[in-house]
Every structure is written in C-alpha cells, then in structure tokens.
Design an enzyme around this catalytic site. Structure first.
Site, PDB file in Angstrom:
ATOM      1  N   ASN A  28       0.800  -1.225   0.000  1.00  0.00           N
ATOM      2  CA  ASN A  28       0.000   0.000   0.000  1.00  0.00           C
ATOM      3  C   ASN A  28       0.834   1.276   0.000  1.00  0.00           C
ATOM      4  O   ASN A  28       0.291   2.372   0.075  1.00  0.00           O
ATOM      5  CB  ASN A  28      -0.937  -0.003   1.221  1.00  0.00           C
ATOM      6  N   LYS A  30       4.275   3.893  -1.240  1.00  0.00           N
ATOM      7  CA  LYS A  30       4.882   4.471  -2.425  1.00  0.00           C
ATOM      8  C   LYS A  30       6.034   3.591  -2.876  1.00  0.00           C
ATOM      9  O   LYS A  30       6.569   2.810  -2.098  1.00  0.00           O
ATOM     10  CB  LYS A  30       5.443   5.856  -2.106  1.00  0.00           C
ATOM     11  N   LYS A  32       6.313   1.467  -5.682  1.00  0.00           N
ATOM     12  CA  LYS A  32       6.148   0.261  -6.502  1.00  0.00           C
ATOM     13  C   LYS A  32       6.520   0.565  -7.957  1.00  0.00           C
ATOM     14  O   LYS A  32       7.392  -0.080  -8.536  1.00  0.00           O
ATOM     15  CB  LYS A  32       4.687  -0.230  -6.427  1.00  0.00           C
ATOM     16  N   THR A  33       5.850   1.542  -8.526  1.00  0.00           N
ATOM     17  CA  THR A  33       6.182   1.965  -9.884  1.00  0.00           C
ATOM     18  C   THR A  33       7.544   2.663  -9.902  1.00  0.00           C
ATOM     19  O   THR A  33       8.345   2.464 -10.820  1.00  0.00           O
ATOM     20  CB  THR A  33       5.105   2.927 -10.425  1.00  0.00           C
ATOM     21  N   THR A  34       7.809   3.433  -8.869  1.00  0.00           N
ATOM     22  CA  THR A  34       9.050   4.213  -8.837  1.00  0.00           C
ATOM     23  C   THR A  34      10.275   3.305  -8.844  1.00  0.00           C
ATOM     24  O   THR A  34      11.262   3.585  -9.519  1.00  0.00           O
ATOM     25  CB  THR A  34       9.063   5.137  -7.608  1.00  0.00           C
ATOM     26  N   ARG A  42      18.603   1.932 -14.522  1.00  0.00           N
ATOM     27  CA  ARG A  42      19.802   1.086 -14.452  1.00  0.00           C
ATOM     28  C   ARG A  42      20.014   0.307 -15.741  1.00  0.00           C
ATOM     29  O   ARG A  42      21.121   0.235 -16.273  1.00  0.00           O
ATOM     30  CB  ARG A  42      19.614   0.039 -13.346  1.00  0.00           C
ATOM     31  N   PHE A  83      -7.513   2.238 -17.906  1.00  0.00           N
ATOM     32  CA  PHE A  83      -8.774   2.282 -17.171  1.00  0.00           C
ATOM     33  C   PHE A  83      -8.579   3.107 -15.915  1.00  0.00           C
ATOM     34  O   PHE A  83      -7.469   3.305 -15.450  1.00  0.00           O
ATOM     35  CB  PHE A  83      -9.316   0.882 -16.850  1.00  0.00           C
ATOM     36  N   TRP A  85     -10.472   4.273 -11.974  1.00  0.00           N
ATOM     37  CA  TRP A  85     -11.425   3.837 -10.941  1.00  0.00           C
ATOM     38  C   TRP A  85     -12.743   4.582 -11.068  1.00  0.00           C
ATOM     39  O   TRP A  85     -13.710   4.254 -10.436  1.00  0.00           O
ATOM     40  CB  TRP A  85     -10.846   4.054  -9.553  1.00  0.00           C
ATOM     41  N   GLU A 120       1.057  -1.639 -12.858  1.00  0.00           N
ATOM     42  CA  GLU A 120      -0.319  -1.655 -12.323  1.00  0.00           C
ATOM     43  C   GLU A 120      -1.156  -2.807 -12.873  1.00  0.00           C
ATOM     44  O   GLU A 120      -2.391  -2.727 -12.889  1.00  0.00           O
ATOM     45  CB  GLU A 120      -1.039  -0.313 -12.602  1.00  0.00           C
TER      46      GLU A 120
END
Lengths: 188, 188
Positions: A28, A30, A32-34, A42, A83, A85, A120
C-alpha cells in the site's frame, strides 16, 4: 493495438540477462512503480532493451517518467485507453483490461526485450478481468532471459508464489496525512 | 572534497519544487535505492536539478545507475572512498563517514538542487558516526523548496518522526533464497 506495441523496437542484440526473474512490487506504500523506473534507468545505463507498459490511465498530463522515457529513448506505452477507478461502465473497463493484457502477451512473446515492466497489472487481476493463471502461464512460457516486473497493490498469492523476487512497499507515513498534495517530480 | 561536490552544478534556475519533502526509504527489502533512482529519472524528465550522494563504497565496477547518470548528465557521486562492511578499522571508517556527512551538508546548504538523494545514509547514523539530531537539524534548516531522499535499512525513529513520507520496503521473497545471484540491470 498489439501490432503497434511491437513496432519500432530497439536494435536487436544478444540478451544481457543472465537469469530472467519475475519481480513483483506490491503493498500500500509508495515506490512500486518508482522502483520499477529505477530498474529501467539502471538497465538503460547498461544498454539493455526495456519497455514499460502502463495499465492505468494517466489522463492528459505528460508525467515525469514519460518525459524522461522520451528523452532516453525508452519505450513507455499507455495501453489502449487504460482504465480508471472512475469508470461507470465496469463491463467496458474489463474489456479494455483484457485487450491490454493481450498486448502485454504479444510484447512478452516477441522476445525483443530484456526487461518488460507491467505497471499496475495487479488491478486487472484483482477485478477479475485477467485470470491470474493465464498471467502465470504467459510468464512461465516467456523467453528464459527476460525479466518481467509487475507492480500494483494486492498482488494475488498465486503470483507471489510464482515470482522470484517480491517486495512489499508498506506505507509508514504519508504527507497526504498532513494535507500535502503529491509533488511533481517526486511522486509523478 | 566538499568543494568538489558543488562544482559543475546544473544551470541555476527557479526551483520546480512546490513543497519540499523529506522522504525515507527503509526496510530490509529491495527497492530503497531503486525507488530513489526512479524519482531521479522522473525529476530529470522534468528538468529538475538532482544530485545523488552515495555513502557506501561501490568498488571498481561502474554500476547501471552510474552509467545511466553519466548518460543523463545527472550528478552522482560516491562520497570520498565510501565505507564497506569489510573494513577492519571501524574508527577510520567512522571518520570517513563524518567527512561524507559534511559533504552532504555543503550540498544541502548550497541550495543548488531541487532533489538531493542521500543514498545509504542510515548506516552512518546506526553505527553512531553521524548523530541523528545533527541530520535532522540540517534537514530542518535546508532551503524550503528542496526534497531530500534518504535510503537505507533501520532508519532511526527520530528520523521517521521528522520525515514527511516514509516507506518500508519489506522483503517477501528473494531469489537469494533459491541461490540465484543478483542480476545486472535489475539489482545494480
């Protein structure tokens, strides 16, 4: 759409990957994508072939990562319309998610990349639009020297069991709690 | 050394930062440094002024992030000789860590950056070489439009309390457990 996704590939050359891994960034918090972007940076530094496929809709704005990818010459694609939410027609959204997943399968099977980021993806699984067993089958049959990085909250247990490297980004403290809005550059 | 750190700055211009945050990426999992690199990529995409200061010694090898930073023109500096866990003279290592911290202070106080990454700083605090209160005082007095990102395991509670955004990267599953070595591009 899937054709479009595999046009204009980076120059084909021998894979730089020694042992392809399936990586899952979930939780939950910050990052994950970063963190997936950090891998992109890299890998780009090592002249590896990277593509980022984004499931969620990023309306209009050209975010920092998209601007960076363009400057670097890294392929980063918003899949179809993506998509959100807010969509009122979940049935239609599900169809879009399934089309997105087909495009991902085409990219994975093309074998043209060392690292494929499915940003995602977990939401499409959680909402029941893409069966987790189908995702795992595609990952299992992928080219052996390809890393695949999957991000998103609530990664299903089957995916965690199959993956090689799983990290939970856990929110300890977030500035939203103090009413500070997301900051450009830092968070998007 | 501190002089060297603030030479050759990127062109000075107005800050792009709306509200400077202190960000901490901690925990025993992957992604702490990698997520900081993702922010570097985003911020670079937005033409923000970024610097990465690395505390830990990366002997010899030019890792993916260093190669990428060079290609991007992002400043990434290994501070002094860095320190390693293998050092036999901890007293000497402590002196190096303190010198590194002084260099960080100079960079922060220079005000020449929108984002300053202090990579692996927490170890210098944990080992007692750099007092956490001194770190917090420097952060508190920094230019108001500067983000500072601190990475490393075991972030001290005082730092967590002071920070705006704290994420714990928790290891759920790691390929070391299956005897697979760290993979270039992916993990370094």
């Amino acid at each position: 759409m899937s054709q479009q996704l595999i046009t204009d590939p980076q120059p084909v050359k021998g894979s730089r990957v020694q042992h392809g891994l399936v990586v899952v960034n979930t939780g939950n918090g910050k990052g994950k994508t970063t963190a997936a972007l950090g891998v992109v940076m890299r890998a780009w530094g090592r002249d590896m072939r990277v593509i980022v496929l984004q499931f969620l809709k990023h309306t209009g704005a050209r975010f920092g990562e998209q601007r960076a990818a363009q400057k670097m010459g890294v392929e980063m694609r918003s899949l179809g319309d993506g998509f959100t939410w807010r969509s009122k027609d979940l049935n239609q959204t599900g169809k879009i998610a399934q089309q997105q997943w087909r495009a991902c399968q085409d990219v994975i099977r093309s074998g043209q990349y060392d690292i494929v980021v499915l940003d995602e993806l977990t939401y499409a699984i959680t909402f029941g639009w893409v069966p987790v067993q189908e995702v795992i089958a595609t990952l299992r049959e992928r080219p052996p020297h390809m890393h695949v990085i999957i991000t998103g909250r609530d990664a299903p247990q089957e995916l965690v069991d199959f993956a090689d490297l799983v990290t939970e980004m856990r929110e300890v403290k977030h500035p939203y709690q103090k009413g500070i809005k997301a900051q450009p550059g830092l968070e998007f």
